[in-house]
Design an enzyme around this catalytic site. Structure first.
Site, mmCIF file in Angstrom:
data_model
loop_
_atom_site.group_PDB
_atom_site.id
_atom_site.type_symbol
_atom_site.label_atom_id
_atom_site.label_comp_id
_atom_site.label_asym_id
_atom_site.label_seq_id
_atom_site.Cartn_x
_atom_site.Cartn_y
_atom_site.Cartn_z
ATOM 1 N N SER A 141 45.041 44.495 33.390
ATOM 2 C CA SER A 141 44.699 43.166 33.900
ATOM 3 C C SER A 141 44.345 42.407 35.557
ATOM 4 O O SER A 141 45.328 42.586 36.476
ATOM 5 C CB SER A 141 45.443 42.162 32.861
ATOM 6 O OG SER A 141 44.991 40.826 33.235
ATOM 7 N N TYR A 155 52.707 37.197 30.529
ATOM 8 C CA TYR A 155 51.534 38.733 30.565
ATOM 9 C C TYR A 155 51.085 38.910 31.829
ATOM 10 O O TYR A 155 51.036 40.223 31.733
ATOM 11 C CB TYR A 155 50.021 37.548 30.217
ATOM 12 C CG TYR A 155 48.641 38.323 29.924
ATOM 13 C CD1 TYR A 155 48.858 39.254 29.299
ATOM 14 C CD2 TYR A 155 47.761 38.617 30.723
ATOM 15 C CE1 TYR A 155 47.893 40.064 28.675
ATOM 16 C CE2 TYR A 155 46.680 39.618 30.869
ATOM 17 C CZ TYR A 155 46.345 40.447 29.697
ATOM 18 O OH TYR A 155 45.517 40.712 29.490
#
Length: 246
Positions: A141, A155
């Site tokens: 990510s 996250y």
């Protein structure tokens, strides 16, 4: 021109979004593709049909990356069903965002189970089945490279762990010619994060290009790393993020 003719691939989380686009792209490159899905059987069948439409085998498997047995078992199933396994794409992931104080232990356990443990277990199982020159490509990510605001602690932590996994796998498996690489998508137009969603304008503004990317643009980089032209690339991170980290 098919560049991966006869290659056997497993894409985790291939029933939608980046995973689905990757599964279809690798099929177009000539690969037979097994993929896991967990929620939407109708959509999984649609992905399988798109793979078969280009003349390749499609093997959908319902498997939950949050389950340790499924995470490793999907690799064994794919290798057995396809007769071999040449490429693993660790794509399955979940995103839990919110203020630090709002994150429950259950959130922590699920995000780490899906985003980190499953990638480790699948890579471990794949290492035992991959031939000389095999590939492991993991989807990270942009938040592993730049966290632009609050709410992303859990996250970002989970996706940053994949950097260490990838670099260590490259060293561990390099002697067999097996590569391991990491792709960091930026804001990508998917069901989980649509380009017309309530937070889309702010995310677009964080990129240099001022727009969301497409799942197909991420899949193109995965295809390069999984294909013959990517054989000398390993332990590397690729930002497909429109300049989010610039």
């Amino acid at each position: 021109m098919s560049t991966m003719n006869g290659t056997a691939v497993l894409v985790t989380g291939g029933g939608r979004g980046i995973g689905a686009a990757t599964a279809v792209r690798l099929a177009r490159e000539g690969a037979d593709v097994a993929f896991t899905w967990v929620q939407d059987e109708v959509r999984a069948k649609e992905v399988a049909a798109r793979i078969e439409a280009v003349g390749r085998k499609a093997l959908p498997l319902r498997a939950d990356a949050a389950d340790a047995g499924d995470a490793a078992g999907a690799v064994e199933w794919a290798a057995d069903a396809l007769g071999r396994l040449d490429v693993l794409v660790n794509n399955a992931g979940v995103g839990v965002l919110g203020p630090l104080e709002s994150l429950a232990l259950a959130d922590v356990d699920r995000v780490l189970a899906v985003n980190v443990r499953a990638a480790f277990l699948a890579s471990q199982a794949a290492a035992a089945r991959l031939p000389e020159g095999g590939r492991i490509v993991t989807i990270g990510s942009c938040m592993a490279q730049r966290v632009p605001g609050p709410g992303g602690v859990l996250y970002a932590m989970s996706k940053t762990a994949l950097i260490g996994l990838t670099k260590a796998l490259a060293r561990e498996l390099g002697g067999r010619g097996i590569t391991a690489n990491l792709v960091h998508p930026g804001p990508i137009d998917t069901d989980m994060n649509p380009a017309d969603g309530p937070y889309a304008d702010g995310q677009s503004a964080l990129t240099a290009l001022g727009r969301f990317g497409t799942a197909e643009e991420v899949a193109a980089t995965v295809a390069f790393l999984a294909g013959p032209e990517g054989r000398y690339v390993t332990g590397a991170e690729f930002a497909v993020d429109g300049g989010h980290a610039a």
